[in-house]
Design a protein around this motif. Structure first.
Motif, mmCIF file in Angstrom:
data_model
loop_
_atom_site.group_PDB
_atom_site.id
_atom_site.type_symbol
_atom_site.label_atom_id
_atom_site.label_comp_id
_atom_site.label_asym_id
_atom_site.label_seq_id
_atom_site.Cartn_x
_atom_site.Cartn_y
_atom_site.Cartn_z
ATOM 1 N N HIS A 67 0.859 -1.188 0.000
ATOM 2 C CA HIS A 67 0.000 0.000 0.000
ATOM 3 C C HIS A 67 0.891 1.232 0.000
ATOM 4 N N PHE A 68 0.485 2.227 -0.786
ATOM 5 C CA PHE A 68 1.287 3.427 -0.958
ATOM 6 C C PHE A 68 0.769 4.579 -0.106
ATOM 7 N N THR A 69 1.622 5.580 0.063
ATOM 8 C CA THR A 69 1.295 6.725 0.903
ATOM 9 C C THR A 69 0.179 7.586 0.320
ATOM 10 N N ASP A 70 -0.170 7.394 -0.955
ATOM 11 C CA ASP A 70 -1.281 8.148 -1.545
ATOM 12 C C ASP A 70 -2.606 7.396 -1.428
ATOM 13 N N GLY A 71 -2.609 6.259 -0.720
ATOM 14 C CA GLY A 71 -3.826 5.470 -0.540
ATOM 15 C C GLY A 71 -4.034 4.384 -1.581
ATOM 16 N N SER A 72 -3.200 4.334 -2.604
ATOM 17 C CA SER A 72 -3.327 3.307 -3.642
ATOM 18 C C SER A 72 -2.586 2.039 -3.222
ATOM 19 N N HIS A 73 -2.698 0.980 -4.038
ATOM 20 C CA HIS A 73 -1.995 -0.267 -3.746
ATOM 21 C C HIS A 73 -1.744 -1.027 -5.041
ATOM 22 N N VAL A 74 -1.031 -2.141 -4.932
ATOM 23 C CA VAL A 74 -0.687 -2.996 -6.061
ATOM 24 C C VAL A 74 -0.594 -4.425 -5.534
ATOM 25 N N THR A 75 -0.793 -5.399 -6.390
ATOM 26 C CA THR A 75 -0.564 -6.793 -6.026
ATOM 27 C C THR A 75 0.812 -7.178 -6.556
ATOM 28 N N PRO A 91 4.639 -6.800 -10.113
ATOM 29 C CA PRO A 91 3.521 -6.039 -9.563
ATOM 30 C C PRO A 91 2.450 -5.857 -10.648
ATOM 31 N N THR A 92 1.203 -6.077 -10.303
ATOM 32 C CA THR A 92 0.096 -5.902 -11.246
ATOM 33 C C THR A 92 -1.079 -5.237 -10.541
ATOM 34 N N GLY A 93 -1.976 -4.679 -11.311
ATOM 35 C CA GLY A 93 -3.192 -4.111 -10.750
ATOM 36 C C GLY A 93 -2.976 -2.842 -9.942
ATOM 37 N N PHE A 94 -2.098 -1.968 -10.427
ATOM 38 C CA PHE A 94 -1.905 -0.690 -9.746
ATOM 39 C C PHE A 94 -3.239 0.044 -9.657
ATOM 40 N N THR A 95 -3.507 0.664 -8.530
ATOM 41 C CA THR A 95 -4.747 1.426 -8.375
ATOM 42 C C THR A 95 -4.476 2.927 -8.417
ATOM 43 N N ASN A 96 -3.291 3.316 -8.903
ATOM 44 C CA ASN A 96 -2.970 4.732 -9.066
ATOM 45 C C ASN A 96 -2.657 5.016 -10.535
ATOM 46 N N ALA A 97 -2.021 6.133 -10.828
ATOM 47 C CA ALA A 97 -1.743 6.536 -12.214
ATOM 48 C C ALA A 97 -0.882 5.528 -12.970
ATOM 49 N N ASN A 99 -1.364 2.516 -13.306
ATOM 50 C CA ASN A 99 -2.244 1.578 -14.001
ATOM 51 C C ASN A 99 -2.405 1.964 -15.470
ATOM 52 N N GLY A 100 -2.466 3.259 -15.752
ATOM 53 C CA GLY A 100 -2.595 3.708 -17.131
ATOM 54 C C GLY A 100 -1.280 3.834 -17.864
ATOM 55 N N LEU A 101 -0.187 3.850 -17.130
ATOM 56 C CA LEU A 101 1.128 4.035 -17.745
ATOM 57 C C LEU A 101 1.875 2.731 -17.973
ATOM 58 N N ALA A 102 1.673 1.754 -17.109
ATOM 59 C CA ALA A 102 2.441 0.513 -17.180
ATOM 60 C C ALA A 102 1.537 -0.665 -17.478
ATOM 61 N N GLN A 103 1.810 -1.347 -18.577
ATOM 62 C CA GLN A 103 1.057 -2.546 -18.914
ATOM 63 C C GLN A 103 1.514 -3.708 -18.040
ATOM 64 N N GLY A 104 2.754 -3.671 -17.660
ATOM 65 C CA GLY A 104 3.305 -4.694 -16.787
ATOM 66 C C GLY A 104 4.653 -4.256 -16.264
ATOM 67 N N VAL A 105 5.038 -4.819 -15.133
ATOM 68 C CA VAL A 105 6.322 -4.512 -14.516
ATOM 69 C C VAL A 105 6.932 -5.834 -14.069
ATOM 70 N N ARG A 106 8.242 -5.946 -14.240
ATOM 71 C CA ARG A 106 8.951 -7.123 -13.745
ATOM 72 C C ARG A 106 10.226 -6.638 -13.087
ATOM 73 N N GLY A 107 10.437 -7.030 -11.863
ATOM 74 C CA GLY A 107 11.652 -6.680 -11.146
ATOM 75 C C GLY A 107 12.445 -7.935 -10.872
ATOM 76 N N GLU A 108 13.759 -7.813 -10.903
ATOM 77 C CA GLU A 108 14.619 -8.963 -10.654
ATOM 78 C C GLU A 108 15.824 -8.556 -9.834
ATOM 79 N N LEU A 109 16.286 -9.443 -9.009
ATOM 80 C CA LEU A 109 17.569 -9.329 -8.337
ATOM 81 C C LEU A 109 18.341 -10.565 -8.764
ATOM 82 N N VAL A 110 19.486 -10.353 -9.392
ATOM 83 C CA VAL A 110 20.290 -11.495 -9.832
ATOM 84 C C VAL A 110 21.737 -11.309 -9.399
ATOM 85 N N ASP A 111 22.397 -12.404 -9.140
ATOM 86 C CA ASP A 111 23.814 -12.441 -8.781
ATOM 87 C C ASP A 111 24.615 -12.317 -10.070
#
Length: 119
Positions: A67-75, A91-97, A99-111
């Motif tokens: 949950h974000f400080t602006d009241g929105s959230h993401v799964t 992360p999917t299903g952004f409930t803030n702006a 949602n309209g800007l990102a079709q999808g996001v993928r984050g990775e941490l790799v060695d």
């Protein structure tokens, strides 16, 4: 997400160096409290807290709801988890702006020890 010639995604890569071993870095970063890392900054809200995490953040398939400080959230769902080498999340299903800007996001941490990607 498959990349094709018509792909309009924007890759963003962040590298960080540390003097600790990859395993130590992994053990600190994988379970980190997101509210300590993602602080509000100008136009971007910070993470205030996490809800709906019903299992340890340590295996593919586990989900939570930042949950974000602006009241929105993401799964957010772990899609890969290979301790102590890396993990990936989506992360999917952004409930803030976003949602309209990102079709999808993928984050990775790799060695990337010695320039090798362990996957």
């Amino acid at each position: 997400m498959l990349i094709t010639r018509t792909d309009r995604t924007v890759p963003i890569t962040v590298f960080a160096r540390t003097s600790v071993s990859p395993g130590t870095a992994f053990s600190v970063i994988a379970p980190i409290d997101l509210s300590l890392v993602f602080k509000a900054d100008r136009l971007f809200p910070g993470v205030s807290h996490i809800e709906c995490q019903h299992d340890t953040w340590g295996r593919a398939g586990v989900a939570r709801e930042p949950h974000f400080t602006d009241g929105s959230h993401v799964t957010e769902r772990l899609t890969e988890y290979t301790a102590p080498h890396g993990f990936a999340y989506e992360p999917t299903g952004f409930t803030n702006a976003l949602n309209g800007l990102a079709q999808g996001v993928r984050g990775e941490l790799v060695d990337m020890t010695e320039g090798r990607d362990p996957r």
